[in-house]
Each structure stands twice: as structure tokens, then as C-alpha cells.
Design a protein around this motif. Structure first.
Motif, PDB file in Angstrom:
ATOM      1  N   VAL A 102      20.963   2.609   3.776  1.00 15.64           N
ATOM      2  CA  VAL A 102      20.020   1.479   3.778  1.00 15.64           C
ATOM      3  C   VAL A 102      18.586   2.001   3.801  1.00 15.64           C
ATOM      4  N   GLY A 103      18.342   3.028   4.629  1.00 18.85           N
ATOM      5  CA  GLY A 103      17.011   3.625   4.668  1.00 18.85           C
ATOM      6  C   GLY A 103      16.626   4.275   3.349  1.00 18.85           C
ATOM      7  N   GLY A 104      17.594   4.936   2.688  1.00 24.87           N
ATOM      8  CA  GLY A 104      17.311   5.544   1.394  1.00 24.87           C
ATOM      9  C   GLY A 104      16.934   4.523   0.341  1.00 24.87           C
ATOM     10  N   PHE A 105      17.659   3.407   0.321  1.00 21.65           N
ATOM     11  CA  PHE A 105      17.339   2.322  -0.620  1.00 21.65           C
ATOM     12  C   PHE A 105      15.958   1.744  -0.324  1.00 21.65           C
ATOM     13  N   THR A 106      15.680   1.516   0.953  1.00 17.91           N
ATOM     14  CA  THR A 106      14.382   0.959   1.356  1.00 17.91           C
ATOM     15  C   THR A 106      13.249   1.929   1.004  1.00 17.91           C
ATOM     16  N   GLY A 107      13.461   3.228   1.299  1.00 21.08           N
ATOM     17  CA  GLY A 107      12.420   4.221   1.014  1.00 21.08           C
ATOM     18  C   GLY A 107      12.123   4.353  -0.469  1.00 21.08           C
ATOM     19  N   ILE A 109      12.521   2.037  -2.866  1.00 16.62           N
ATOM     20  CA  ILE A 109      11.807   0.848  -3.326  1.00 16.62           C
ATOM     21  C   ILE A 109      10.361   0.865  -2.828  1.00 16.62           C
ATOM     22  N   MET A 110      10.184   1.199  -1.567  1.00 18.75           N
ATOM     23  CA  MET A 110       8.856   1.163  -0.950  1.00 18.75           C
ATOM     24  C   MET A 110       7.931   2.204  -1.579  1.00 18.75           C
ATOM     25  N   MET A 111       8.416   3.433  -1.743  1.00 16.03           N
ATOM     26  CA  MET A 111       7.575   4.486  -2.319  1.00 16.03           C
ATOM     27  C   MET A 111       7.307   4.256  -3.802  1.00 16.03           C
ATOM     28  N   GLY A 112       8.270   3.699  -4.488  1.00 19.94           N
ATOM     29  CA  GLY A 112       8.040   3.372  -5.894  1.00 19.94           C
ATOM     30  C   GLY A 112       6.937   2.339  -6.066  1.00 19.94           C
ATOM     31  N   PHE A 113       6.879   1.379  -5.136  1.00 18.71           N
ATOM     32  CA  PHE A 113       5.818   0.374  -5.189  1.00 18.71           C
ATOM     33  C   PHE A 113       4.472   0.971  -4.778  1.00 18.71           C
ATOM     34  N   LEU A 114       4.447   1.741  -3.684  1.00 17.17           N
ATOM     35  CA  LEU A 114       3.189   2.305  -3.189  1.00 17.17           C
ATOM     36  C   LEU A 114       2.612   3.364  -4.124  1.00 17.17           C
ATOM     37  N   LEU A 115       3.469   3.958  -4.948  1.00 17.09           N
ATOM     38  CA  LEU A 115       3.004   5.010  -5.852  1.00 17.09           C
ATOM     39  C   LEU A 115       1.976   4.489  -6.854  1.00 17.09           C
ATOM     40  N   ARG A 116       1.987   3.187  -7.088  1.00 17.95           N
ATOM     41  CA  ARG A 116       1.018   2.596  -8.014  1.00 17.95           C
ATOM     42  C   ARG A 116      -0.379   2.514  -7.397  1.00 17.95           C
ATOM     43  N   HIS A 117      -0.450   2.561  -6.077  1.00 15.47           N
ATOM     44  CA  HIS A 117      -1.724   2.320  -5.404  1.00 15.47           C
ATOM     45  C   HIS A 117      -2.236   3.526  -4.609  1.00 15.47           C
ATOM     46  N   LEU A 118      -1.346   4.457  -4.232  1.00 15.28           N
ATOM     47  CA  LEU A 118      -1.744   5.587  -3.402  1.00 15.28           C
ATOM     48  C   LEU A 118      -1.392   6.907  -4.089  1.00 15.28           C
ATOM     49  N   ARG A 119      -1.999   7.984  -3.601  1.00 17.55           N
ATOM     50  CA  ARG A 119      -1.749   9.302  -4.168  1.00 17.55           C
ATOM     51  C   ARG A 119      -0.385   9.819  -3.720  1.00 17.55           C
ATOM     52  N   GLY A 155      16.817   8.312   6.302  1.00 16.50           N
ATOM     53  CA  GLY A 155      17.132   7.715   5.005  1.00 16.50           C
ATOM     54  C   GLY A 155      15.880   7.366   4.219  1.00 16.50           C
ATOM     55  N   ILE A 156      14.862   6.835   4.907  1.00 13.25           N
ATOM     56  CA  ILE A 156      13.585   6.547   4.236  1.00 13.25           C
ATOM     57  C   ILE A 156      12.985   7.824   3.662  1.00 13.25           C
TER      58      ILE A 156
END
Length: 220
Positions: A102-107, A109-119, A155-156
Motif C-alpha cells: 500500500v505504501g509503495g502504491f501511495t509513494g 502516485i505521490m512522487m509521480g505527481f510531485l515530480l511535475r512541481h519539485l526537483r 513502502g513509500i
């Protein structure tokens, strides 16, 4: 006299081979210096990426050999050879194992989204922080919820870091290929080589992790 002859022959052969190796090193170093400094910078970054891939691979299974005993064995076992654990049920154990997914799935999705805005560098440090927090919670865990949270943080780290690593390798490989002369761009295997090394090192550390855990389990 015969032994002296063979000794001199051995020394001569060793010297010649050393000189040949030195020439190869000099040629490699000259070739390395001729590379564009920007490309050299990317290559150094890729070494860090390989190390991070190894760390992710090792984190998948390094706690597995000791986890079942730690979760399910009682705090006051009758058998002196069994290390005291939390004394939780098999249901707790299954949840603690599964929550990392569950943490791997969450991580991811979360990092894929944040990658558009952060380094990428900042996001990788965030994932590493999650790994450190998870490891600390696992080491001091005295309750089931602490292990659940620890495995979720790990997992994240795993899901998020893999997303970032593969994205960075693909993006920078294309950038470096674009810097090469036109005749070398079509023949370049940089991207495949990078993914090969990242995958190979991660898989090798998948196997090394449980071995290290088994060795550590015997340390008093």
C-alpha cells in the motif's frame, strides 16, 4: 640457474603486462577527459542512482527473515532459544507484510505527481527521509501500529524512489544522447545500459538483503 631464469621471465612478463595496463588506463583517462564536462556530470549522477537502486532492492526483503518471529513470538517464551517478540496474531503479521505494498502504491502516485512541481533531488531526499523514519520505528517498535507505520513508510520509500529513479534515468539518458554527435546518436545504448545496471544491482541486493538480515540475527 634455471630457477633464476624462470624468475626473470616471470618478472619481465609481469612488467610488460603492467605497462600494457598502464597504457590502457592512460587511453581510458584521455578518452574520459575528452568527454564533454556536462556528460561527465551526468555520469557521476548515474553512479548515485545505481547506489540508490541497490538500497531500494535491499530494503524489500532485509527485514523479512526476522519479521515473523518479532511479530508473533510471545514476550515471555518458554523456549529460551526464541527471542521475545510482540506476541501479536498472524492477522497482524499479514497486515504488517501487506501494508508495504500500500505504501509503495501511495509513494509511486505521490512522487509521480510531485515530480511535475519539485526537483528530483528534493523528492529523493524526501523518500530517503521516509526510509529513515520507517527504520527507526521498526527498531524501537513495541506495538503493532508502530510496525504498520514503519512498513508503510518503507513502502513509500520503495515505490516513490523507484518512480524517481526510472524517470531520472530515462530523462537524463535522452539528454546525454542529444549531446552526442549525430552519427553516434542512433547507435547509442546509454539508456539501455543505465536501466540494465539499475535493474541488475537492485535484483542482486534483493538477494543480499535477507542474507545480511540472517547474519545480523545472530549478533547478540
Amino acid at each position: 640457474a634455471e630457477r633464476l631464469y624462470y624468475l626473470c621471465e616471470y618478472v619481465l612478463v609481469f612488467f610488460c603486462r603492467s605497462m600494457i595496463k598502464m597504457e590502457l588506463v592512460k587511453k581510458w583517462y584521455k578518452k574520459y577527459k575528452d568527454i564533454d564536462p556536462e556528460i561527465r556530470r551526468y555520469r557521476k549522477n548515474w553512479i548515485v542512482i545505481y547506489f540508490m537502486s541497490s538500497l531500494v532492492g535491499m530494503s524489500f526483503f532485509i527485514t523479512i527473515p526476522s519479521l515473523h518471529q518479532f511479530v508473533t513470538s510471545t514476550t515471555h517464551p518458554e523456549d529460551a532459544n526464541i527471542q521475545p517478540g510482540l506476541g501479536l496474531s498472524e492477522t497482524w503479521y499479514s497486515w504488517i507484510i501487506s501494508v508495504a505494498s500500500v505504501g509503495g502504491f501511495t509513494g509511486a502516485i505521490m512522487m509521480g505527481f510531485l515530480l511535475r512541481h519539485l526537483r528530483t533531488k528534493h523528492l529523493m531526499l524526501t523518500c530517503l527521509s521516509a526510509c529513515i523514519v520507517g527504520g527507526m520505528l521498526y527498531s524501537i517498535g513495541k506495538f503493532g501500529w508502530m510496525l504498520l507505520l514503519a512498513r508503510f513508510c518503507i513502502g513509500i520509500f520503495q515505490g516513490g524512489q523507484l518512480t524517481l529513479l526510472r524517470g531520472y534515468l530515462g530523462e537524463t539518458s535522452n539528454t546525454v544522447i542529444a549531446m552526442l554527435p549525430p552519427e553516434k546518436q542512433k547507435k547509442s545504448t546509454i539508456k539501455y545500459t543505465n536501466f540494465f545496471w539499475a535493474f541488475t544491482l537492485s535484483t542482486m541486493c534483493d538477494a543480499i538483503g535477507p542474507g545480511l538480515a540472517a547474519i545480523a540475527a545472530h549478533i547478540p
